[in-house]
Write a protein that holds these residues in place. Structure first.
Motif, mmCIF file in Angstrom:
data_model
loop_
_atom_site.group_PDB
_atom_site.id
_atom_site.type_symbol
_atom_site.label_atom_id
_atom_site.label_comp_id
_atom_site.label_asym_id
_atom_site.label_seq_id
_atom_site.Cartn_x
_atom_site.Cartn_y
_atom_site.Cartn_z
ATOM 1 N N PHE A 171 0.844 -1.197 0.063
ATOM 2 C CA PHE A 171 -0.027 -0.077 0.043
ATOM 3 C C PHE A 171 0.880 1.207 -0.040
ATOM 4 N N CYS A 172 0.678 2.131 -0.778
ATOM 5 C CA CYS A 172 1.057 3.478 -0.741
ATOM 6 C C CYS A 172 0.330 4.357 0.060
ATOM 7 N N ALA A 173 0.654 5.299 0.527
ATOM 8 C CA ALA A 173 -0.201 6.105 1.345
ATOM 9 C C ALA A 173 0.314 7.578 1.321
ATOM 10 N N ALA A 174 -0.548 8.585 1.742
ATOM 11 C CA ALA A 174 0.195 9.991 2.073
ATOM 12 C C ALA A 174 -0.483 10.724 3.065
ATOM 13 N N SER A 175 0.027 11.835 3.696
ATOM 14 C CA SER A 175 -0.550 12.477 4.780
ATOM 15 C C SER A 175 0.030 13.835 4.574
ATOM 16 N N MET A 176 -0.535 14.700 5.351
ATOM 17 C CA MET A 176 0.193 16.168 5.439
ATOM 18 C C MET A 176 0.108 16.488 6.815
ATOM 19 N N SER A 177 1.112 17.499 7.083
ATOM 20 C CA SER A 177 1.277 18.132 8.368
ATOM 21 C C SER A 177 0.218 19.137 8.474
ATOM 22 N N LEU A 178 -0.459 19.053 9.856
ATOM 23 C CA LEU A 178 -1.191 20.107 10.183
ATOM 24 C C LEU A 178 -0.424 21.235 11.045
ATOM 25 N N GLY A 179 -0.801 22.255 11.211
ATOM 26 C CA GLY A 179 -0.096 23.222 12.114
ATOM 27 C C GLY A 179 0.043 22.884 13.563
ATOM 28 N N GLY A 180 1.167 23.065 14.172
ATOM 29 C CA GLY A 180 1.424 22.817 15.631
ATOM 30 C C GLY A 180 2.174 21.373 15.518
ATOM 31 N N GLY A 181 2.242 20.879 14.305
ATOM 32 C CA GLY A 181 3.326 19.432 14.243
ATOM 33 C C GLY A 181 2.041 18.261 14.450
ATOM 34 N N ALA A 182 0.845 18.658 14.381
ATOM 35 C CA ALA A 182 0.017 17.704 14.548
ATOM 36 C C ALA A 182 0.206 16.350 13.515
ATOM 37 N N THR A 183 -0.037 15.073 14.142
ATOM 38 C CA THR A 183 0.200 13.922 13.459
ATOM 39 C C THR A 183 -1.095 13.894 12.688
ATOM 40 N N ASN A 184 -1.206 13.193 11.553
ATOM 41 C CA ASN A 184 -2.145 13.084 10.484
ATOM 42 C C ASN A 184 -2.304 11.530 10.157
ATOM 43 N N LYS A 185 -4.047 11.523 9.610
ATOM 44 C CA LYS A 185 -4.359 10.387 9.145
ATOM 45 C C LYS A 185 -3.568 10.023 7.755
ATOM 46 N N LEU A 186 -3.397 8.854 7.632
ATOM 47 C CA LEU A 186 -2.831 8.244 6.304
ATOM 48 C C LEU A 186 -4.038 8.165 5.525
ATOM 49 N N ILE A 187 -3.634 8.616 4.113
ATOM 50 C CA ILE A 187 -4.628 8.324 2.940
ATOM 51 C C ILE A 187 -4.012 7.278 2.285
ATOM 52 N N PHE A 188 -4.664 6.121 2.113
ATOM 53 C CA PHE A 188 -4.079 5.075 1.624
ATOM 54 C C PHE A 188 -4.571 4.563 0.273
ATOM 55 N N GLY A 189 -3.483 4.240 -0.658
ATOM 56 C CA GLY A 189 -3.956 3.647 -1.894
ATOM 57 C C GLY A 189 -4.770 2.329 -1.691
ATOM 58 N N THR A 190 -5.048 1.753 -3.109
ATOM 59 C CA THR A 190 -6.046 0.702 -2.784
ATOM 60 C C THR A 190 -5.345 -0.597 -2.836
ATOM 61 N N GLY A 191 -3.897 -0.723 -2.697
ATOM 62 C CA GLY A 191 -3.134 -1.863 -2.677
ATOM 63 C C GLY A 191 -2.732 -2.559 -3.884
ATOM 64 N N THR A 192 -1.614 -3.247 -3.819
ATOM 65 C CA THR A 192 -1.166 -3.970 -4.993
ATOM 66 C C THR A 192 -0.895 -5.329 -4.589
ATOM 67 N N LEU A 193 -1.294 -6.511 -4.990
ATOM 68 C CA LEU A 193 -1.064 -7.805 -4.526
ATOM 69 C C LEU A 193 0.202 -8.292 -5.521
ATOM 70 N N LEU A 194 1.276 -8.480 -4.900
ATOM 71 C CA LEU A 194 2.454 -8.810 -5.385
ATOM 72 C C LEU A 194 2.543 -10.192 -5.388
ATOM 73 N N ALA A 195 2.926 -11.125 -6.456
ATOM 74 C CA ALA A 195 3.182 -12.616 -6.387
ATOM 75 C C ALA A 195 4.598 -12.674 -7.074
ATOM 76 N N VAL A 196 5.561 -13.016 -6.164
ATOM 77 C CA VAL A 196 6.958 -13.305 -6.796
ATOM 78 C C VAL A 196 7.085 -14.731 -7.203
ATOM 79 N N GLN A 197 7.254 -15.184 -8.310
ATOM 80 C CA GLN A 197 7.429 -16.677 -8.682
ATOM 81 C C GLN A 197 8.618 -17.242 -8.679
ATOM 82 N N PRO A 198 8.880 -18.351 -7.876
ATOM 83 C CA PRO A 198 10.290 -18.803 -7.619
ATOM 84 C C PRO A 198 10.875 -19.423 -8.917
#
Lengths: 112, 116
Positions: free
Chosen positions: B89-116
């Motif tokens: 999952f990728c995600a993004a967030s933005m800083s609020l004033g006063g250094g507030a920690t923020n919610k993460l906005i997530f992407g929809t996800g990528t299912l990775l399969a690595v074949q041997p």
């Protein structure tokens, strides 16, 4: 050793029941979150608490009520459970001023 | 404006190959871009993160490339291994004033399969 822990891991219940999920973190963080992951694996923020104060409430139905007795704990109480509440609920924590969020193992809620 | 778009939805790579997952965002106020790795039955785990003041960050086999003007960022997994098979999952967030920690906005996800 567990940084963010949640109980229970699985929760199966009937529609209309009330249930709670508990979360604890031992990372010394002061901010905690609840996220919901739906059946398509989409993750969405529900709530955020900083030092026991509600900071973020993402238009979640009133049936969901978070409670933070102290900085290390954030519980989620759900009233009158509905089928659509079935999902995996993740607790996370971070330090104020630091975006790095650490997630718990999740609680899979199934409403029958 | 709050969305993060992620592609592809799923990816199959041969062992030793390079896995590339892309994300795009609209809100230029986002200033923190993490990637999370999630194995079945587990919570998302922070893999690597970048801020918009750098164009690339590398940690071991994982590299984030960031293009501020295009509002895009990507995860490259070099020498992909079967143990890398997971949902990313990728995600993004933005800083609020006063250094507030923020919610993460997530992407929809990528299912990775690595074949041997």
């Amino acid at each position: 050793d567990t940084a963010v822990s949640q109980t229970p891991k699985y929760l199966v219940t009937q529609m209309g029941n009330d249930k709670s999920i508990k979360c604890e973190q031992n990372l010394g963080h002061d901010t905690m979150y609840w996220y919901k992951q739906d059946s398509k694996k989409f993750l969405k923020i529900m709530f955020s608490y900083n030092n026991k104060e509600l900071i973020i409430n993402e238009t979640v139905p009133n049936r969901f009520s978070p409670k933070s007795p102290d900085k290390a704990h954030l519980n989620l109480h759900i009233n009158s459970l509905e089928l659509g509440d079935s999902a995996v609920y993740f607790c996370a924590s971070s330090q104020w001023n630091n975006n790095e969020q650490f997630f718990g193992p999740g609680t899979r809620l199934t409403v029958l | 404006q709050q969305q993060v778009k992620q592609s592809p939805q799923s990816l199959i790579v041969q062992k030793g190959g390079i896995s590339i997952i892309n994300c795009a965002y609209e809100n230029t106020a986002f200033d923190y871009f993490p990637w999370y790795q999630q194995f079945p039955g587990k919570g998302p785990a922070l893999l690597i993160a970048i801020r918009p003041d750098v164009s690339e960050k590398k940690e071991g086999r994982f590299t984030i490339s960031f293009n501020k003007s295009a509002k895009q960022f990507s995860l490259h997994i070099m020498d992909s291994q079967p143990g890398d098979s997971a949902t990313y999952f990728c995600a993004a967030s933005m800083s609020l004033g006063g250094g507030a920690t923020n919610k993460l906005i997530f992407g929809t996800g990528t299912l990775l399969a690595v074949q041997p």
